[in-house]
Design an enzyme around this catalytic site. Structure first.
Site, PDB file in Angstrom:
ATOM      1  N   ASN A   1      11.707 -29.098 -16.420  1.00  0.00           N
ATOM      2  CA  ASN A   1      12.076 -29.893 -17.608  1.00  0.00           C
ATOM      3  C   ASN A   1      10.890 -30.091 -18.430  1.00  0.00           C
ATOM      4  OD1 ASN A   1      11.621 -31.617 -15.578  1.00  0.00           O
ATOM      5  ND2 ASN A   1      12.178 -33.171 -16.858  1.00  0.00           N
TER       6      ASN A   1
ATOM      7  N   GLU B   1       6.523 -37.992  -8.170  1.00  0.00           N
ATOM      8  CA  GLU B   1       7.360 -38.446  -9.262  1.00  0.00           C
ATOM      9  C   GLU B   1       8.782 -38.167  -9.092  1.00  0.00           C
ATOM     10  OE1 GLU B   1       9.593 -38.855 -11.950  1.00  0.00           O
ATOM     11  OE2 GLU B   1       8.355 -37.943 -13.293  1.00  0.00           O
TER      12      GLU B   1
ATOM     13  N   CYS C   1      13.384 -37.364 -16.798  1.00  0.00           N
ATOM     14  CA  CYS C   1      13.278 -38.434 -15.868  1.00  0.00           C
ATOM     15  C   CYS C   1      13.106 -40.024 -16.394  1.00  0.00           C
ATOM     16  CB  CYS C   1      12.015 -38.346 -14.910  1.00  0.00           C
ATOM     17  SG  CYS C   1      10.384 -38.301 -15.879  1.00  0.00           S
TER      18      CYS C   1
ATOM     19  N   GLU D   1      -0.102 -40.662 -12.323  1.00  0.00           N
ATOM     20  CA  GLU D   1      -0.762 -39.434 -13.214  1.00  0.00           C
ATOM     21  C   GLU D   1      -1.374 -40.138 -14.456  1.00  0.00           C
ATOM     22  OE1 GLU D   1       1.895 -35.740 -12.187  1.00  0.00           O
ATOM     23  OE2 GLU D   1       3.165 -37.446 -13.098  1.00  0.00           O
TER      24      GLU D   1
END
Length: 495
Positions: A156, A254, A288, A466
Protein backbone atom coordinates in the site's frame (compact mmCIF):
# COMPACT_ATOMS: atom_id res chain seq x y z
CA UNK A 1 9.58 -0.62 -17.69
CA UNK A 2 7.11 2.27 -17.81
CA UNK A 3 5.10 0.64 -20.63
CA UNK A 4 2.24 -1.25 -18.99
CA UNK A 5 0.43 -1.95 -22.29
CA UNK A 6 1.79 -5.49 -22.42
CA UNK A 7 2.88 -7.85 -19.64
CA UNK A 8 6.51 -7.69 -18.65
CA UNK A 9 8.58 -10.36 -16.92
CA UNK A 10 10.33 -9.68 -13.64
CA UNK A 11 12.89 -11.97 -12.08
CA UNK A 12 15.17 -10.75 -9.30
CA UNK A 13 17.80 -8.04 -8.92
CA UNK A 14 21.11 -8.95 -7.28
CA UNK A 15 24.80 -8.39 -7.84
CA UNK A 16 24.37 -9.19 -11.55
CA UNK A 17 21.51 -6.76 -12.05
CA UNK A 18 18.14 -8.04 -13.24
CA UNK A 19 18.04 -11.80 -13.80
CA UNK A 20 14.94 -13.34 -15.39
CA UNK A 21 15.07 -17.13 -14.95
CA UNK A 22 13.50 -19.52 -17.47
CA UNK A 23 12.31 -21.89 -14.76
CA UNK A 24 10.32 -22.01 -11.53
CA UNK A 25 7.02 -20.52 -10.37
CA UNK A 26 5.48 -17.43 -11.97
CA UNK A 27 2.86 -15.10 -10.50
CA UNK A 28 0.46 -13.04 -12.61
CA UNK A 29 0.32 -9.36 -11.61
CA UNK A 30 -2.94 -7.62 -12.48
CA UNK A 31 -4.29 -4.09 -12.51
CA UNK A 32 -6.82 -4.13 -9.64
CA UNK A 33 -8.97 -1.44 -11.28
CA UNK A 34 -9.39 -3.16 -14.64
CA UNK A 35 -8.34 -6.79 -14.24
CA UNK A 36 -5.72 -6.31 -16.98
CA UNK A 37 -2.57 -8.45 -16.75
CA UNK A 38 0.48 -6.24 -16.18
CA UNK A 39 3.37 -8.60 -15.54
CA UNK A 40 4.62 -12.08 -14.87
CA UNK A 41 6.66 -12.20 -11.66
CA UNK A 42 9.17 -14.93 -10.87
CA UNK A 43 9.05 -16.43 -7.39
CA UNK A 44 12.65 -16.68 -6.29
CA UNK A 45 13.97 -20.13 -5.44
CA UNK A 46 16.02 -20.99 -2.37
CA UNK A 47 19.10 -21.48 -4.55
CA UNK A 48 18.73 -18.13 -6.28
CA UNK A 49 18.10 -16.43 -2.94
CA UNK A 50 21.37 -17.91 -1.69
CA UNK A 51 23.08 -16.32 -4.69
CA UNK A 52 21.49 -12.91 -4.11
CA UNK A 53 22.44 -12.88 -0.42
CA UNK A 54 25.97 -14.11 -1.16
CA UNK A 55 26.37 -11.30 -3.70
CA UNK A 56 25.09 -8.80 -1.12
CA UNK A 57 27.68 -10.06 1.37
CA UNK A 58 30.39 -9.71 -1.26
CA UNK A 59 29.28 -6.13 -1.91
CA UNK A 60 29.28 -5.40 1.82
CA UNK A 61 32.79 -6.77 2.40
CA UNK A 62 34.41 -5.51 -0.79
CA UNK A 63 32.72 -2.14 -1.26
CA UNK A 64 30.01 -0.76 0.98
CA UNK A 65 31.50 -1.35 4.42
CA UNK A 66 34.56 0.69 3.48
CA UNK A 67 32.70 3.38 1.51
CA UNK A 68 33.05 6.69 3.34
CA UNK A 69 29.93 8.14 4.95
CA UNK A 70 29.93 11.23 2.75
CA UNK A 71 30.15 9.06 -0.37
CA UNK A 72 27.24 6.92 0.84
CA UNK A 73 25.27 10.11 1.32
CA UNK A 74 26.21 11.40 -2.14
CA UNK A 75 25.03 8.18 -3.81
CA UNK A 76 21.76 8.10 -1.88
CA UNK A 77 21.19 11.72 -2.87
CA UNK A 78 21.79 10.84 -6.53
CA UNK A 79 19.23 8.05 -6.17
CA UNK A 80 16.70 10.61 -4.91
CA UNK A 81 17.48 12.85 -7.89
CA UNK A 82 17.00 9.95 -10.28
CA UNK A 83 13.63 9.05 -8.75
CA UNK A 84 12.56 12.67 -9.10
CA UNK A 85 13.58 12.67 -12.78
CA UNK A 86 11.47 9.51 -13.34
CA UNK A 87 8.56 10.69 -11.17
CA UNK A 88 5.89 10.42 -13.88
CA UNK A 89 7.09 7.02 -15.06
CA UNK A 90 7.01 5.68 -11.52
CA UNK A 91 3.55 7.13 -10.95
CA UNK A 92 2.25 5.37 -14.08
CA UNK A 93 3.56 2.06 -12.75
CA UNK A 94 2.10 2.49 -9.28
CA UNK A 95 -1.33 3.68 -10.41
CA UNK A 96 -1.67 0.66 -12.70
CA UNK A 97 -0.21 -1.79 -10.19
CA UNK A 98 -1.88 -0.69 -6.95
CA UNK A 99 -4.96 1.26 -8.03
CA UNK A 100 -4.33 4.35 -5.91
CA UNK A 101 -5.23 7.78 -7.24
CA UNK A 102 -2.42 9.51 -9.10
CA UNK A 103 -2.36 12.29 -6.50
CA UNK A 104 -1.90 9.69 -3.74
CA UNK A 105 0.88 7.96 -5.67
CA UNK A 106 2.70 11.20 -6.42
CA UNK A 107 2.52 12.06 -2.71
CA UNK A 108 4.18 8.75 -1.86
CA UNK A 109 6.89 9.24 -4.48
CA UNK A 110 7.63 12.75 -3.24
CA UNK A 111 7.76 11.43 0.32
CA UNK A 112 10.28 8.77 -0.71
CA UNK A 113 12.46 11.43 -2.34
CA UNK A 114 12.33 13.53 0.84
CA UNK A 115 13.23 10.48 2.94
CA UNK A 116 16.24 9.57 0.79
CA UNK A 117 17.52 13.15 0.85
CA UNK A 118 17.05 13.39 4.61
CA UNK A 119 19.12 10.26 5.25
CA UNK A 120 21.66 11.26 2.60
CA UNK A 121 22.29 14.39 4.66
CA UNK A 122 22.58 12.31 7.82
CA UNK A 123 25.26 9.97 6.46
CA UNK A 124 28.27 11.97 7.71
CA UNK A 125 26.62 13.11 10.93
CA UNK A 126 26.39 9.83 12.83
CA UNK A 127 28.60 10.01 15.89
CA UNK A 128 29.88 7.51 18.41
CA UNK A 129 29.80 7.57 22.19
CA UNK A 130 32.52 7.99 24.80
CA UNK A 131 31.81 6.47 28.20
CA UNK A 132 32.95 7.36 31.73
CA UNK A 133 36.44 8.85 31.90
CA UNK A 134 38.18 6.35 34.16
CA UNK A 135 41.83 7.40 34.69
CA UNK A 136 44.19 5.45 32.45
CA UNK A 137 41.35 3.98 30.41
CA UNK A 138 39.43 4.93 27.27
CA UNK A 139 35.97 3.45 26.78
CA UNK A 140 33.83 4.14 23.74
CA UNK A 141 31.03 2.66 21.69
CA UNK A 142 30.90 1.79 18.01
CA UNK A 143 27.62 1.37 16.13
CA UNK A 144 28.35 -1.18 13.44
CA UNK A 145 26.24 -2.51 10.55
CA UNK A 146 24.84 -6.03 10.60
CA UNK A 147 26.12 -6.74 7.10
CA UNK A 148 23.13 -7.82 5.02
CA UNK A 149 19.61 -7.02 6.25
CA UNK A 150 16.18 -7.91 4.89
CA UNK A 151 13.27 -5.59 4.16
CA UNK A 152 9.79 -7.05 3.69
CA UNK A 153 6.96 -4.69 2.74
CA UNK A 154 3.22 -4.68 1.95
CA UNK A 155 1.57 -3.26 -1.16
CA UNK A 156 0.00 0.00 0.00
CA UNK A 157 2.96 2.41 -0.13
CA UNK A 158 5.75 0.98 -2.26
CA UNK A 159 7.81 4.16 -2.77
CA UNK A 160 7.83 4.92 0.95
CA UNK A 161 8.63 1.39 2.04
CA UNK A 162 11.60 1.04 -0.31
CA UNK A 163 12.99 4.38 0.87
CA UNK A 164 12.19 4.01 4.60
CA UNK A 165 13.97 0.66 4.77
CA UNK A 166 16.80 1.26 2.32
CA UNK A 167 17.97 4.71 3.41
CA UNK A 168 18.77 4.06 7.10
CA UNK A 169 20.13 0.60 6.28
CA UNK A 170 22.53 2.00 3.69
CA UNK A 171 23.53 5.00 5.79
CA UNK A 172 24.43 2.61 8.61
CA UNK A 173 26.66 0.65 6.21
CA UNK A 174 24.46 -2.36 5.53
CA UNK A 175 23.46 -3.92 2.25
CA UNK A 176 19.75 -4.72 1.96
CA UNK A 177 17.70 -7.42 0.26
CA UNK A 178 14.10 -6.32 -0.27
CA UNK A 179 11.14 -8.58 -0.83
CA UNK A 180 8.62 -6.75 -3.03
CA UNK A 181 4.92 -7.50 -2.48
CA UNK A 182 3.98 -10.13 -5.05
CA UNK A 183 0.72 -8.34 -5.91
CA UNK A 184 2.37 -4.96 -6.64
CA UNK A 185 6.08 -5.35 -7.50
CA UNK A 186 6.51 -3.00 -10.46
CA UNK A 187 7.53 0.26 -8.81
CA UNK A 188 9.74 -1.45 -6.21
CA UNK A 189 11.77 -3.17 -8.92
CA UNK A 190 12.07 0.03 -10.91
CA UNK A 191 13.27 1.98 -7.88
CA UNK A 192 16.09 -0.51 -7.36
CA UNK A 193 16.99 -0.27 -11.05
CA UNK A 194 17.20 3.49 -10.60
CA UNK A 195 19.44 3.01 -7.55
CA UNK A 196 21.89 1.07 -9.67
CA UNK A 197 21.66 3.64 -12.46
CA UNK A 198 22.49 6.29 -9.84
CA UNK A 199 25.82 4.63 -9.07
CA UNK A 200 24.98 2.60 -5.96
CA UNK A 201 27.14 -0.52 -6.41
CA UNK A 202 25.45 -3.77 -7.54
CA UNK A 203 24.56 -5.99 -4.61
CA UNK A 204 24.15 -3.12 -2.17
CA UNK A 205 20.38 -3.04 -2.86
CA UNK A 206 18.70 -6.20 -4.11
CA UNK A 207 15.08 -7.02 -4.92
CA UNK A 208 13.36 -10.39 -4.85
CA UNK A 209 9.75 -11.46 -4.69
CA UNK A 210 7.28 -14.32 -4.47
CA UNK A 211 4.44 -15.40 -2.26
CA UNK A 212 4.86 -14.14 1.28
CA UNK A 213 4.23 -17.54 2.84
CA UNK A 214 6.99 -19.04 0.66
CA UNK A 215 9.69 -16.39 0.29
CA UNK A 216 9.18 -14.65 3.65
CA UNK A 217 10.39 -17.62 5.74
CA UNK A 218 13.24 -18.30 3.32
CA UNK A 219 14.48 -14.76 3.76
CA UNK A 220 13.78 -14.49 7.49
CA UNK A 221 15.49 -17.78 8.34
CA UNK A 222 18.48 -17.32 6.05
CA UNK A 223 21.79 -17.48 7.96
CA UNK A 224 23.17 -14.64 5.84
CA UNK A 225 20.56 -12.14 7.07
CA UNK A 226 21.57 -10.17 10.16
CA UNK A 227 18.37 -8.20 10.82
CA UNK A 228 14.79 -8.03 9.47
CA UNK A 229 12.58 -4.97 8.93
CA UNK A 230 8.96 -5.91 8.26
CA UNK A 231 5.74 -4.01 7.61
CA UNK A 232 2.49 -5.95 7.40
CA UNK A 233 -0.23 -7.68 9.37
CA UNK A 234 0.07 -8.92 12.98
CA UNK A 235 -0.25 -12.52 11.83
CA UNK A 236 2.57 -12.16 9.34
CA UNK A 237 4.58 -10.27 11.96
CA UNK A 238 4.34 -13.23 14.32
CA UNK A 239 5.64 -15.44 11.52
CA UNK A 240 8.58 -13.06 11.02
CA UNK A 241 9.38 -13.22 14.74
CA UNK A 242 9.32 -17.01 14.52
CA UNK A 243 11.62 -16.99 11.51
CA UNK A 244 14.02 -14.58 13.24
CA UNK A 245 14.31 -16.97 16.17
CA UNK A 246 16.16 -19.52 14.06
CA UNK A 247 19.29 -17.37 13.90
CA UNK A 248 18.35 -15.04 16.77
CA UNK A 249 18.39 -11.82 14.76
CA UNK A 250 16.67 -8.55 15.70
CA UNK A 251 13.49 -7.38 14.02
CA UNK A 252 11.75 -4.07 13.42
CA UNK A 253 8.01 -4.57 12.96
CA UNK A 254 5.16 -2.24 11.98
CA UNK A 255 1.98 -4.30 12.17
CA UNK A 256 -0.97 -2.02 11.51
CA UNK A 257 -3.53 -0.44 13.78
CA UNK A 258 -7.11 0.29 14.73
CA UNK A 259 -6.52 3.92 15.48
CA UNK A 260 -8.89 6.24 17.37
CA UNK A 261 -9.87 9.72 16.23
CA UNK A 262 -11.17 11.67 19.23
CA UNK A 263 -13.38 14.69 18.50
CA UNK A 264 -13.46 16.88 21.61
CA UNK A 265 -16.58 18.99 22.27
CA UNK A 266 -14.80 22.13 21.07
CA UNK A 267 -13.41 20.57 17.89
CA UNK A 268 -13.59 22.59 14.70
CA UNK A 269 -15.92 20.21 12.86
CA UNK A 270 -15.45 21.96 9.53
CA UNK A 271 -11.82 20.84 9.63
CA UNK A 272 -12.16 17.65 11.67
CA UNK A 273 -14.94 15.83 9.80
CA UNK A 274 -13.46 15.90 6.27
CA UNK A 275 -9.99 15.22 7.67
CA UNK A 276 -11.07 12.22 9.70
CA UNK A 277 -13.02 10.89 6.73
CA UNK A 278 -10.02 11.30 4.45
CA UNK A 279 -7.82 9.43 6.91
CA UNK A 280 -10.24 6.50 6.45
CA UNK A 281 -10.74 6.75 2.70
CA UNK A 282 -7.30 7.75 1.38
CA UNK A 283 -5.92 4.84 -0.68
CA UNK A 284 -9.40 3.29 -0.34
CA UNK A 285 -8.74 2.85 3.37
CA UNK A 286 -5.63 0.74 2.78
CA UNK A 287 -3.62 2.67 5.36
CA UNK A 288 -2.18 1.43 8.63
CA UNK A 289 -2.92 4.77 10.33
CA UNK A 290 -6.54 5.15 9.27
CA UNK A 291 -8.49 6.84 12.07
CA UNK A 292 -11.10 4.11 11.81
CA UNK A 293 -12.69 4.48 15.28
CA UNK A 294 -14.17 7.99 15.39
CA UNK A 295 -14.99 8.85 19.01
CA UNK A 296 -17.56 11.66 19.29
CA UNK A 297 -19.04 13.28 22.41
CA UNK A 298 -22.64 12.14 22.87
CA UNK A 299 -23.95 15.75 22.76
CA UNK A 300 -22.86 16.14 19.13
CA UNK A 301 -23.01 12.50 18.05
CA UNK A 302 -26.10 12.78 15.83
CA UNK A 303 -24.80 15.93 14.15
CA UNK A 304 -21.40 14.40 13.39
CA UNK A 305 -22.90 11.12 12.16
CA UNK A 306 -25.19 12.96 9.75
CA UNK A 307 -22.33 15.06 8.40
CA UNK A 308 -19.98 12.07 8.03
CA UNK A 309 -22.66 10.12 6.15
CA UNK A 310 -23.49 13.04 3.86
CA UNK A 311 -19.88 13.65 2.94
CA UNK A 312 -19.14 9.94 2.43
CA UNK A 313 -22.06 9.60 0.02
CA UNK A 314 -20.71 12.47 -2.08
CA UNK A 315 -17.23 10.94 -2.60
CA UNK A 316 -16.66 9.98 -6.24
CA UNK A 317 -15.36 6.42 -6.54
CA UNK A 318 -13.76 5.92 -9.95
CA UNK A 319 -10.90 4.67 -12.05
CA UNK A 320 -7.62 5.87 -10.52
CA UNK A 321 -6.52 7.21 -13.90
CA UNK A 322 -9.35 9.77 -13.98
CA UNK A 323 -8.71 13.22 -12.42
CA UNK A 324 -12.37 13.35 -11.35
CA UNK A 325 -12.02 10.28 -9.08
CA UNK A 326 -11.76 10.91 -5.34
CA UNK A 327 -11.24 7.28 -4.30
CA UNK A 328 -9.74 4.39 -6.21
CA UNK A 329 -9.87 0.63 -5.87
CA UNK A 330 -8.96 -1.98 -3.30
CA UNK A 331 -6.05 -4.25 -4.14
CA UNK A 332 -8.12 -7.28 -5.22
CA UNK A 333 -11.58 -8.74 -5.34
CA UNK A 334 -10.55 -11.23 -2.69
CA UNK A 335 -9.66 -8.39 -0.34
CA UNK A 336 -12.88 -6.58 -1.22
CA UNK A 337 -14.82 -9.68 -0.21
CA UNK A 338 -13.05 -9.65 3.19
CA UNK A 339 -13.89 -5.97 3.70
CA UNK A 340 -17.52 -6.55 2.72
CA UNK A 341 -17.84 -9.50 5.10
CA UNK A 342 -16.46 -7.40 7.96
CA UNK A 343 -19.03 -4.68 7.24
CA UNK A 344 -21.88 -7.18 7.10
CA UNK A 345 -20.68 -8.82 10.33
CA UNK A 346 -20.55 -5.39 11.95
CA UNK A 347 -24.12 -4.60 10.95
CA UNK A 348 -25.26 -8.02 12.16
CA UNK A 349 -23.61 -7.23 15.51
CA UNK A 350 -25.66 -4.04 15.91
CA UNK A 351 -23.97 -1.31 13.84
CA UNK A 352 -26.09 0.98 11.66
CA UNK A 353 -24.88 1.57 8.12
CA UNK A 354 -25.23 5.28 7.35
CA UNK A 355 -23.39 5.26 4.00
CA UNK A 356 -21.93 2.71 1.63
CA UNK A 357 -21.73 -0.84 2.87
CA UNK A 358 -21.42 -2.59 -0.50
CA UNK A 359 -19.09 -3.01 -3.50
CA UNK A 360 -19.01 -0.27 -6.13
CA UNK A 361 -19.24 -2.09 -9.43
CA UNK A 362 -21.28 0.03 -11.80
CA UNK A 363 -20.27 0.60 -15.42
CA UNK A 364 -16.54 1.28 -15.72
CA UNK A 365 -15.90 -0.15 -12.24
CA UNK A 366 -17.27 -3.61 -13.04
CA UNK A 367 -13.89 -5.28 -13.64
CA UNK A 368 -12.21 -3.80 -10.56
CA UNK A 369 -12.28 -4.21 -6.79
CA UNK A 370 -13.97 -0.95 -5.82
CA UNK A 371 -15.91 -0.48 -2.58
CA UNK A 372 -18.24 2.28 -1.46
CA UNK A 373 -17.04 4.73 1.24
CA UNK A 374 -18.73 3.31 4.32
CA UNK A 375 -19.77 4.93 7.61
CA UNK A 376 -21.13 2.79 10.47
CA UNK A 377 -22.78 4.22 13.60
CA UNK A 378 -23.94 2.67 16.89
CA UNK A 379 -20.71 0.71 17.09
CA UNK A 380 -19.98 -1.06 20.38
CA UNK A 381 -16.43 -1.70 21.54
CA UNK A 382 -16.71 -5.44 20.89
CA UNK A 383 -18.22 -5.08 17.43
CA UNK A 384 -15.98 -6.70 14.78
CA UNK A 385 -15.64 -3.38 12.96
CA UNK A 386 -14.24 -1.84 16.17
CA UNK A 387 -11.72 -4.60 16.83
CA UNK A 388 -10.53 -5.66 13.35
CA UNK A 389 -8.39 -3.63 10.97
CA UNK A 390 -10.55 -3.41 7.85
CA UNK A 391 -7.83 -2.09 5.53
CA UNK A 392 -10.68 -0.71 3.49
CA UNK A 393 -12.89 2.42 3.35
CA UNK A 394 -14.79 1.73 6.58
CA UNK A 395 -15.23 4.34 9.34
CA UNK A 396 -16.93 3.46 12.63
CA UNK A 397 -18.48 6.13 14.87
CA UNK A 398 -18.61 5.62 18.65
CA UNK A 399 -20.21 7.90 21.25
CA UNK A 400 -18.43 8.79 24.51
CA UNK A 401 -19.71 10.43 27.72
CA UNK A 402 -16.66 12.26 29.03
CA UNK A 403 -12.88 12.44 28.65
CA UNK A 404 -12.14 9.34 30.69
CA UNK A 405 -14.71 7.36 28.73
CA UNK A 406 -13.12 8.52 25.47
CA UNK A 407 -9.68 7.55 26.73
CA UNK A 408 -10.78 4.12 27.92
CA UNK A 409 -12.49 3.34 24.65
CA UNK A 410 -9.59 4.69 22.59
CA UNK A 411 -7.19 2.36 24.41
CA UNK A 412 -9.58 -0.60 24.25
CA UNK A 413 -7.73 -2.33 21.41
CA UNK A 414 -4.81 -4.67 20.90
CA UNK A 415 -3.20 -2.07 18.64
CA UNK A 416 -1.29 1.11 19.45
CA UNK A 417 0.02 2.65 16.25
CA UNK A 418 -1.50 6.13 16.04
CA UNK A 419 -4.25 8.38 17.38
CA UNK A 420 -5.86 11.67 16.37
CA UNK A 421 -7.18 14.39 18.69
CA UNK A 422 -9.34 17.20 17.30
CA UNK A 423 -10.05 20.15 19.60
CA UNK A 424 -8.56 23.17 21.37
CA UNK A 425 -8.85 22.36 25.07
CA UNK A 426 -5.17 22.26 26.01
CA UNK A 427 -5.73 20.51 29.33
CA UNK A 428 -7.86 17.80 27.73
CA UNK A 429 -5.38 17.35 24.91
CA UNK A 430 -2.43 17.04 27.29
CA UNK A 431 -4.35 14.53 29.39
CA UNK A 432 -5.09 12.40 26.34
CA UNK A 433 -1.55 12.66 24.97
CA UNK A 434 -0.14 11.49 28.30
CA UNK A 435 -2.45 8.50 28.54
CA UNK A 436 -3.13 7.25 25.02
CA UNK A 437 -1.29 4.06 24.12
CA UNK A 438 -0.10 5.01 20.65
CA UNK A 439 3.26 5.45 19.00
CA UNK A 440 2.18 8.67 17.28
CA UNK A 441 -0.48 11.16 18.38
CA UNK A 442 -1.62 13.78 15.86
CA UNK A 443 -3.39 16.90 17.15
CA UNK A 444 -5.60 18.77 14.69
CA UNK A 445 -3.85 16.98 11.84
CA UNK A 446 -3.43 13.43 10.54
CA UNK A 447 -1.00 11.32 8.49
CA UNK A 448 1.59 14.03 9.15
CA UNK A 449 4.83 12.18 8.44
CA UNK A 450 8.33 13.56 8.16
CA UNK A 451 11.57 11.55 7.95
CA UNK A 452 12.95 13.36 11.00
CA UNK A 453 10.09 12.18 13.28
CA UNK A 454 10.37 8.58 14.55
CA UNK A 455 7.40 6.36 13.74
CA UNK A 456 6.49 3.06 15.36
CA UNK A 457 3.83 1.22 17.28
CA UNK A 458 2.97 0.03 20.76
CA UNK A 459 1.27 -3.20 21.84
CA UNK A 460 0.58 -5.42 18.82
CA UNK A 461 1.26 -2.61 16.36
CA UNK A 462 4.94 -3.42 16.37
CA UNK A 463 8.48 -3.18 17.70
CA UNK A 464 11.13 -0.59 16.91
CA UNK A 465 11.14 2.72 15.09
CA UNK A 466 11.44 4.06 11.57
CA UNK A 467 12.56 7.56 10.53
CA UNK A 468 15.09 9.84 12.16
CA UNK A 469 18.32 8.90 13.91
CA UNK A 470 16.26 6.29 15.76
CA UNK A 471 15.90 4.35 12.50
CA UNK A 472 19.65 4.20 11.96
CA UNK A 473 20.06 2.75 15.44
CA UNK A 474 17.68 -0.07 14.42
CA UNK A 475 20.10 -1.02 11.64
CA UNK A 476 23.23 -1.06 13.80
CA UNK A 477 24.62 -3.14 16.64
CA UNK A 478 26.55 -1.59 19.50
CA UNK A 479 30.13 -2.64 20.20
CA UNK A 480 31.81 -1.42 23.38
CA UNK A 481 35.57 -0.87 23.37
CA UNK A 482 37.61 -0.58 26.60
CA UNK A 483 41.26 0.43 26.09
CA UNK A 484 43.75 0.40 28.93
CA UNK A 485 46.11 3.34 28.36
CA UNK A 486 48.24 2.79 31.42
CA UNK A 487 51.81 1.53 31.13
CA UNK A 488 51.78 0.40 34.76
CA UNK A 489 50.39 -3.13 34.54
CA UNK A 490 49.63 -5.42 37.40
CA UNK A 491 50.15 -8.99 36.21
CA UNK A 492 47.75 -11.65 37.56
CA UNK A 493 49.33 -14.36 39.66
CA UNK A 494 52.48 -12.28 39.96
CA UNK A 495 53.61 -12.74 43.59
Amino acid sequence: MADTAKPIRLGYIGGDGMVVPDYGEWITVVNPATGETLAQLHEISATDLDTVIDQAHDAFVAVWRSTSPDERGRLIGRWADCIEAHRDELADLEVADVGHLRSEVLGDIDSSIRTLRYFAGMADKIEGTTYAQVPGRLAYGLDEPFGVVAGISPYNGNPNFVAMKSAPALVAGNCIVHKAPEVTPLLSYRMVELALESGIPPGVISMVSGRGAVVGPMLGEHPGIGMIAFTGSPGAGRAVIGASARNIVPVVLELGGKSPSILLPDANLEAAIPSVLHSNFVKSGQSCVAGSRILVHENMYDQVCAELASRAKSIRVGLPTLPSSQMGTLISREHRARVDKLVRDGVAAGATCLAGGAPADDDALANGAFYQPTVLADVADDNPVATTEAFGPVASVLAYRDLDDALARANNTDFGLSAQIWGNDAAAIQYLVGNLTAGTVWINTYRAFHPSVPFGGMKQSGIGLENGFAAVSMYTQRKSVVWNLSTDHTTPYDN
